[in-house]
Enzyme design. Structure first.
Site, PDB file in Angstrom:
ATOM      1  N   ASN A  82       0.862  -1.183   0.000  1.00 45.16           N
ATOM      2  CA  ASN A  82       0.000   0.000   0.000  1.00 45.16           C
ATOM      3  C   ASN A  82       0.902   1.238   0.000  1.00 45.16           C
ATOM      4  OD1 ASN A  82      -1.770   2.081   0.516  1.00 45.16           O
ATOM      5  ND2 ASN A  82      -2.344   1.374   2.574  1.00 45.16           N
ATOM      6  N   TRP A  83       0.893   1.942  -1.123  1.00 47.44           N
ATOM      7  CA  TRP A  83       1.780   3.118  -1.244  1.00 47.44           C
ATOM      8  C   TRP A  83       1.245   4.355  -0.538  1.00 47.44           C
ATOM      9  CZ3 TRP A  83       3.705   3.214  -7.063  1.00 47.44           C
ATOM     10  CH2 TRP A  83       4.623   2.163  -7.246  1.00 47.44           C
TER      11      TRP A  83
ATOM     12  N   GLY B   5       2.928   2.082  10.719  1.00 49.80           N
ATOM     13  CA  GLY B   5       3.832   3.226  10.586  1.00 49.80           C
ATOM     14  C   GLY B   5       4.597   3.566  11.855  1.00 49.80           C
TER      15      GLY B   5
ATOM     16  N   GLY C 264       3.153  -1.214   4.111  1.00 47.76           N
ATOM     17  CA  GLY C 264       3.133   0.212   3.764  1.00 47.76           C
ATOM     18  C   GLY C 264       4.528   0.676   3.386  1.00 47.76           C
ATOM     19  N   GLY C 265       5.211   1.348   4.316  1.00 52.84           N
ATOM     20  CA  GLY C 265       6.496   2.000   4.064  1.00 52.84           C
ATOM     21  C   GLY C 265       7.503   1.155   3.286  1.00 52.84           C
TER      22      GLY C 265
HETATM   23  P1  13P Z   1       3.407   0.295   7.465  1.00 52.32           P
HETATM   24  O1  13P Z   1       3.934  -0.979   6.841  1.00 52.32           O
HETATM   25  O2  13P Z   1       4.117   1.514   6.959  1.00 52.32           O
HETATM   26  O3  13P Z   1       3.337   0.197   8.955  1.00 52.32           O
HETATM   27  O4  13P Z   1       1.889   0.480   6.949  1.00 52.32           O
HETATM   28  C1  13P Z   1       1.010  -0.589   7.031  1.00 52.32           C
HETATM   29  C2  13P Z   1      -0.228  -0.261   6.289  1.00 52.32           C
HETATM   30  O5  13P Z   1      -0.985   0.601   6.684  1.00 52.32           O
HETATM   31  C3  13P Z   1      -0.513  -0.998   5.065  1.00 52.32           C
HETATM   32  O6  13P Z   1      -1.819  -0.787   4.629  1.00 52.32           O
END
Ligand code: 13P
Length: 248
Positions: free
Chosen positions: A4-5, A167, A228-229
């Protein structure tokens, strides 16, 4: 394995990523690999995605069309080659007031238009510390899945994303991730029976990276990861996809 960008990457950065991962991802028969870029990049990336990568949207509206400024419909997504859509991500629930009812309507609409909804659930840190996780997850899962057509449940993907882990660098332990994914599976069983529950793909998300992904997807009830990141970096993305492929 899904990335997920969120609201990251310009057009040029996104094309660079696609060229870097092209032909370097595991075969789609081994692991399904999806990225969810910002909406304006969808058309360009669908054209260049290669054989083993699927492209999903981060959001859509639950109506077919109408006076909804800023929104995108399921049909608009499907007809350009988008295959998946995130529904109920905690950032949509928190910052854009997406309710349980909206989540359910969006999941219904996605399925009606042959898109796979990736429906997200998770508790806040306060709810976690007060041992409210299980109640919250039960409410969210029931509300999101109620009334979805049983014969299309194989297109649905679920994701457990504890908000305290998103995050923050505070990944849930593999044991917690497994326990909650298993619990979510039991809520699916309450609604749709054992077969649907056993076949349901349930992802874990929240500070997943190349170093911890293997231990998470190694768990029996964790079928993959929503990242995410770490999904923004093409070499990390390829590395994580192979780690999931070798694990499952
Ligand atoms: P992170 O991997 O940056 O914690 O984000 C997770 C996320 O919200 C994926 O949808």
């Amino acid at each position: 394995m899904a990335g997920n960008w969120k609201m990251y990457k310009t057009y040029d950065e996104a094309l660079k990523f696609i060229y870097e991962v092209n032909n370097k991802l595991p075969n789609k028969d081994v692991v399904e690999t999806i990225i969810f870029p910002p909406a304006m990049l969808l058309v360009s990336l669908v054209k260049r995605q290669g054989d083993n990568l699927e492209i999903g949207a981060q959001n859509m509206h639950y109506e077919n069309c109408g006076a909804y400024t800023g929104e995108i419909s399921a049909e608009m997504l499907r007809t350009v080659g988008v295959t998946h859509v995130l529904v109920g991500h905690n950032e949509r629930r928190r910052y854009f007031a997406e309710s349980d009812e909206d989540v359910n309507k969006k999941a219904q609409q996605a399925l009606e238009h042959s898109l796979s909804p990736v429906i997200c659930f998770g508790e806040t840190e306060e709810q976690y510390l007060h041992h409210n996780t299980d109640n919250i997850l039960r409410r969210q899962v029931h509300a999101a899945l109620i009334g979805l057509p049983e014969d299309k449940m194989d297109k649905v993907i679920l994701a457990y994303e504890p908000i305290w882990a998103v995050g923050t660098g505070k990944t849930a332990t593999p044991e917690i991730a497994n326990e909650k994914c298993k619990l979510i599976r039991s809520f699916v069983e309450e609604l749709y029976g054992k077969d649907t529950a056993n076949n349901m793909r349930i992802l874990y998300g929240g500070s997943v990276n190349p170093d911890n992904i293997k231990s998470l997807v190694d768990q029996p009830d964790v079928d993959g990861a929503l990242v995410g990141g770490a999904s923004l970096d093409s070499s990390k993305f390829i590395d994580m996809a192979f780690k999931v492929a070798n694990q499952k």
